[in-house]
Motif scaffolding. Structure first.
Motif, PDB file in Angstrom:
ATOM      1  N   MET B   1       1.033  -1.172   0.187  1.00  0.00           N
ATOM      2  CA  MET B   1      -0.056  -0.108   0.219  1.00  0.00           C
ATOM      3  C   MET B   1       0.876   1.298   0.116  1.00  0.00           C
ATOM      4  N   ALA B   2       1.996   0.984   0.674  1.00  0.00           N
ATOM      5  CA  ALA B   2       2.787   2.305   1.039  1.00  0.00           C
ATOM      6  C   ALA B   2       3.293   2.515  -0.575  1.00  0.00           C
ATOM      7  N   ASP B   3       3.875   1.720  -1.169  1.00  0.00           N
ATOM      8  CA  ASP B   3       4.437   1.672  -2.386  1.00  0.00           C
ATOM      9  C   ASP B   3       3.541   2.090  -3.488  1.00  0.00           C
ATOM     10  N   PHE B   4       2.348   1.456  -3.376  1.00  0.00           N
ATOM     11  CA  PHE B   4       1.297   1.778  -4.247  1.00  0.00           C
ATOM     12  C   PHE B   4       0.835   3.508  -4.325  1.00  0.00           C
ATOM     13  N   THR B   5       0.792   3.905  -3.141  1.00  0.00           N
ATOM     14  CA  THR B   5       0.236   5.348  -3.039  1.00  0.00           C
ATOM     15  C   THR B   5       1.412   6.310  -3.242  1.00  0.00           C
ATOM     16  N   ARG B   6       2.807   5.881  -3.265  1.00  0.00           N
ATOM     17  CA  ARG B   6       3.676   6.780  -3.946  1.00  0.00           C
ATOM     18  C   ARG B   6       3.616   6.750  -5.345  1.00  0.00           C
ATOM     19  N   GLN B   7       3.281   5.602  -6.148  1.00  0.00           N
ATOM     20  CA  GLN B   7       3.242   5.811  -7.403  1.00  0.00           C
ATOM     21  C   GLN B   7       2.213   6.080  -8.352  1.00  0.00           C
ATOM     22  N   MET B   8       0.985   6.505  -7.334  1.00  0.00           N
ATOM     23  CA  MET B   8      -0.315   6.903  -7.987  1.00  0.00           C
ATOM     24  C   MET B   8      -0.268   8.052  -8.551  1.00  0.00           C
ATOM     25  N   PRO B   9      -0.997   8.587  -9.695  1.00  0.00           N
ATOM     26  CA  PRO B   9      -0.911   9.725 -10.230  1.00  0.00           C
ATOM     27  C   PRO B   9      -1.519  10.792  -9.278  1.00  0.00           C
ATOM     28  N   ARG B  10      -0.841  11.784  -8.957  1.00  0.00           N
ATOM     29  CA  ARG B  10      -1.368  12.778  -7.887  1.00  0.00           C
ATOM     30  C   ARG B  10      -2.556  13.935  -8.502  1.00  0.00           C
ATOM     31  N   ILE B  11      -3.604  13.450  -8.242  1.00  0.00           N
ATOM     32  CA  ILE B  11      -4.872  14.412  -8.759  1.00  0.00           C
ATOM     33  C   ILE B  11      -5.235  15.276  -7.886  1.00  0.00           C
ATOM     34  N   ALA B  12      -5.832  14.720  -6.829  1.00  0.00           N
ATOM     35  CA  ALA B  12      -6.192  15.401  -5.812  1.00  0.00           C
ATOM     36  C   ALA B  12      -5.011  15.421  -4.744  1.00  0.00           C
ATOM     37  N   THR B  13      -5.130  16.076  -3.425  1.00  0.00           N
ATOM     38  CA  THR B  13      -4.278  15.752  -2.214  1.00  0.00           C
ATOM     39  C   THR B  13      -3.998  14.422  -2.199  1.00  0.00           C
ATOM     40  N   VAL B  14      -2.890  13.821  -2.198  1.00  0.00           N
ATOM     41  CA  VAL B  14      -2.769  12.490  -1.956  1.00  0.00           C
ATOM     42  C   VAL B  14      -2.442  12.170  -0.436  1.00  0.00           C
ATOM     43  N   VAL B  15      -3.125  11.240   0.065  1.00  0.00           N
ATOM     44  CA  VAL B  15      -2.999  11.105   1.586  1.00  0.00           C
ATOM     45  C   VAL B  15      -1.826  10.144   1.509  1.00  0.00           C
ATOM     46  N   TYR B  16      -0.800  10.337   2.535  1.00  0.00           N
ATOM     47  CA  TYR B  16       0.359   9.656   2.883  1.00  0.00           C
ATOM     48  C   TYR B  16       0.293   8.469   3.365  1.00  0.00           C
ATOM     49  N   PRO B  17       1.195   7.677   3.215  1.00  0.00           N
ATOM     50  CA  PRO B  17       1.240   6.149   4.014  1.00  0.00           C
ATOM     51  C   PRO B  17       0.820   6.443   5.360  1.00  0.00           C
ATOM     52  N   LYS B  18       1.866   7.100   5.777  1.00  0.00           N
ATOM     53  CA  LYS B  18       1.670   7.392   7.136  1.00  0.00           C
ATOM     54  C   LYS B  18       0.378   7.632   7.748  1.00  0.00           C
ATOM     55  N   ASP B  19      -0.555   8.589   6.979  1.00  0.00           N
ATOM     56  CA  ASP B  19      -1.828   8.840   7.350  1.00  0.00           C
ATOM     57  C   ASP B  19      -2.731   7.749   7.107  1.00  0.00           C
ATOM     58  N   LEU B  20      -2.722   7.130   6.125  1.00  0.00           N
ATOM     59  CA  LEU B  20      -3.497   5.997   5.697  1.00  0.00           C
ATOM     60  C   LEU B  20      -3.541   5.123   6.682  1.00  0.00           C
ATOM     61  N   GLY B  21      -2.486   4.566   7.322  1.00  0.00           N
ATOM     62  CA  GLY B  21      -2.165   3.457   8.352  1.00  0.00           C
ATOM     63  C   GLY B  21      -3.222   4.109   9.677  1.00  0.00           C
ATOM     64  N   ALA B  22      -3.002   5.583   9.874  1.00  0.00           N
ATOM     65  CA  ALA B  22      -3.512   6.147  11.032  1.00  0.00           C
ATOM     66  C   ALA B  22      -5.017   6.133  10.665  1.00  0.00           C
ATOM     67  N   ILE B  23      -5.470   6.228   9.638  1.00  0.00           N
ATOM     68  CA  ILE B  23      -6.821   6.496   9.324  1.00  0.00           C
ATOM     69  C   ILE B  23      -7.353   5.098   9.694  1.00  0.00           C
ATOM     70  N   LEU B  24      -6.960   3.970   9.247  1.00  0.00           N
ATOM     71  CA  LEU B  24      -7.229   2.564   9.347  1.00  0.00           C
ATOM     72  C   LEU B  24      -7.469   2.238  10.899  1.00  0.00           C
ATOM     73  N   ILE B  25      -6.469   2.667  11.680  1.00  0.00           N
ATOM     74  CA  ILE B  25      -6.696   2.569  13.191  1.00  0.00           C
ATOM     75  C   ILE B  25      -7.325   3.031  14.018  1.00  0.00           C
ATOM     76  N   PHE B  26      -7.464   4.636  13.922  1.00  0.00           N
ATOM     77  CA  PHE B  26      -7.914   5.436  14.520  1.00  0.00           C
ATOM     78  C   PHE B  26      -9.482   5.604  13.957  1.00  0.00           C
ATOM     79  N   GLY B  27      -9.834   5.277  12.821  1.00  0.00           N
ATOM     80  CA  GLY B  27     -10.974   5.087  12.250  1.00  0.00           C
ATOM     81  C   GLY B  27     -11.479   3.669  12.671  1.00  0.00           C
ATOM     82  N   ASP B  28     -10.900   3.116  13.313  1.00  0.00           N
ATOM     83  CA  ASP B  28     -11.315   1.618  13.715  1.00  0.00           C
ATOM     84  C   ASP B  28     -11.865   0.930  12.537  1.00  0.00           C
ATOM     85  N   ILE B  29     -11.327   0.677  11.476  1.00  0.00           N
ATOM     86  CA  ILE B  29     -11.897   0.129  10.207  1.00  0.00           C
ATOM     87  C   ILE B  29     -11.680  -1.453  10.355  1.00  0.00           C
TER      88      ILE B  29
END
Lengths: 207, 207, 207, 207
Positions: B1-29
């Protein structure tokens, strides 16, 4: 998950929510993945991994101590709707791994460099090795072992800091106390085997 | 996921891997969760959420712009083995939500306070509201709205800093440059409805 | 001083303003102090020290290289109203110090542990030893040498992070890029001489 | 200075050593400078400033409260060899300043924006205005006032984080707890007067 982790009885080092999230993302844990974890500890990482791989994945969680496994299993049973894809094993991963074709190896152990040669055999090409370590010397020793092994690429270390904020109607500021350190996350990706001498140019990154 | 995010074309604000992980955990997904997301953006959060809820869960991803949805859907199709549990919807969540019995609401929008009253209706009791915002003023306005709504509890804001390290055989040190800021993560939990006047004692945390 | 440092030609490692301030405070530089510095580098630390000790103090600034001394002296002459209390000396402080009764020793050198035995002789009781080092291994080696010397107490290491903010009428947030690392500041205080075996209980702090 | 500050009785907010160093450097305090400070508080900043300007400089330290001034003066008398260049004054700097031709103004006050118009008159061209504030809203209000005043340039805000390290023979790592926040340092430089409308292009930095 954040709430749960804070409520769990602290038997081994507890991995903080900020690090759990980073382990999932930097470990690239995906649904259906086959993941080996050691040690089981309190089960916090086990449970996060079991959730992330889903029922189609598989978690093998090693620990050296029977009592740790008992506790981790009890926590997993209490907090996961289904644990049929989670296996706890008593064993010493420093001596070797019975598994192979592993997608991911996640280690919360004091001397993970002993696992590097076994991980080189047991991981699929492209598989991710991740280690969580509290001190800088351990990170150094692990990184050196990963480099000299010649089977790993993209060897990177990061640390995650969580800064809580205090927001009230009249005042917005960071909280006055924060956790200054938990641990470092080192990741490496298993590449197709190369002879170590090819690594000469890879070795030392600069910035 | 970390790799993927960095490769993805930046159209809108890209959410960084560090924040994606936090969203999953603090969002309790969790696997099986029903999650509403807005906006779809590049699809990075959508994909992380879709992985985390698994095939037994459901993601509804709103965006105001047709082209964003197209792009997010293309990214999701390319990177997920199965997208049958992901629905993209054109619509303005500031005006209201068609869904209810939602387990989680994850917002990457400039004015998430407009969604608070709708979220209060659409979330199950215990459901989590999470917002990712770049500036402090936005966090303040959101927190005030969440407090005055009287339906939310455990209103907290954190930020995640990732510090990369440089490790070579002779030298160990943090990298000389780092990302200083991406955004703040604000979470709140929907409690059983109370009258706002009961909130008097809840309101202002201190540390 | 902050402005000046940023404008100065970068010949050696430039010490950042955030670290200059910390060196003055954690080095406890006071008016009238006699301070030995090595190496002279660009003269940025020399100038900050010369200002802080005032005309009643004294700065002896060592460097191994003639060209460095020339440059540091030129910068000092250009930026200080008076340099009569600043002496530049060509010499290798690893081999020994000609001075004694020093109040403070401030080192920006790659192997400061070679200076520790000389510093133990040259510092007054209560005198402060301060070293600025870029890597963790160097901090480790220096700390071990300071501990085993038996003449130093209150051996501490800190790092200083500066986070710039962006404040406009509509937006307040940390800047998106920041310097992730410059160096570590290690300080120690010379105590009255003790035999090293008395140090057994002093040695290892925990937190 | 670092040691001293930690020992001082905490009457008002104590300014931490990390911030004292930054105030000296970012406030560009130099020997011989004429510096106005408010409020006197415990005297920690007063003493650091008095040391940095030396006997050839001058410190005028304002406070609203007689008891604060008494305490600050007692601390200054105890810790400075000479206080003939330090003047404590009872008075409200929000109402105006009696001094002019000031080189520096250093404020540790809750509403420093009230001082901005007086500072615009009292500072010499090139003079530095520095304010230490705990919350983001205060930084915003101050920055807006400084911008609209039209007499100040290079308006910048930073925060300083100190991360302590634990170094023993076998383990090197950051300390597990740290101070997460003390305050923000906002600086501005008085330029020659311009009409506010000229500021349109200066105003909003981006990064």
């Amino acid at each position: 998950m954040a709430d749960f982790t804070r409520q769990m009885p602290r038997i081994a080092t507890v991995v903080y929510p900020k690090d759990l999230g980073a382990i999932l993302i930097f470990g690239d844990i995906f649904p259906g993945a086959m993941v080996l974890e050691a040690g089981s500890g309190s089960g916090a990482v086990t449970i996060a991994l079991a959730r992330a791989v889903g029922d189609g994945g598989q978690i093998i969680s090693y620990d050296l101590r029977e009592d740790m496994i008992k506790r981790a299993r009890a926590n997993a049973d209490a907090l996961l709707p289904n644990t049929s894809h989670v296996t706890f094993k008593l064993g010493d991963v420093y001596q070797g791994l019975e598994e192979n074709e592993l997608d991911r190896i996640i280690l919360d152990l004091p001397e993970p460099w002993h696992v590097v040669p076994h991980a080189a055999e047991a991981l699929v090409p492209g598989g991710v090795f991740l280690s969580f370590l509290p001190t800088v010397m351990q990170v150094h020793d692990l990184t050196q072992t990963l480099r000299s092994q010649g089977t790993f690429d993209i060897i990177e270390t990061v640390e995650i800091l969580l800064r809580p904020w205090s927001v009230t109607s009249r005042s917005i500021r960071p909280a006055q106390r924060m956790v200054g350190h938990t641990g470092f996350i080192t990741t490496a990706r298993r590449c197709s085997r190369r002879s170590p001498q090819n690594d000469i140019n890879v070795a030392e990154p600069t910035d």
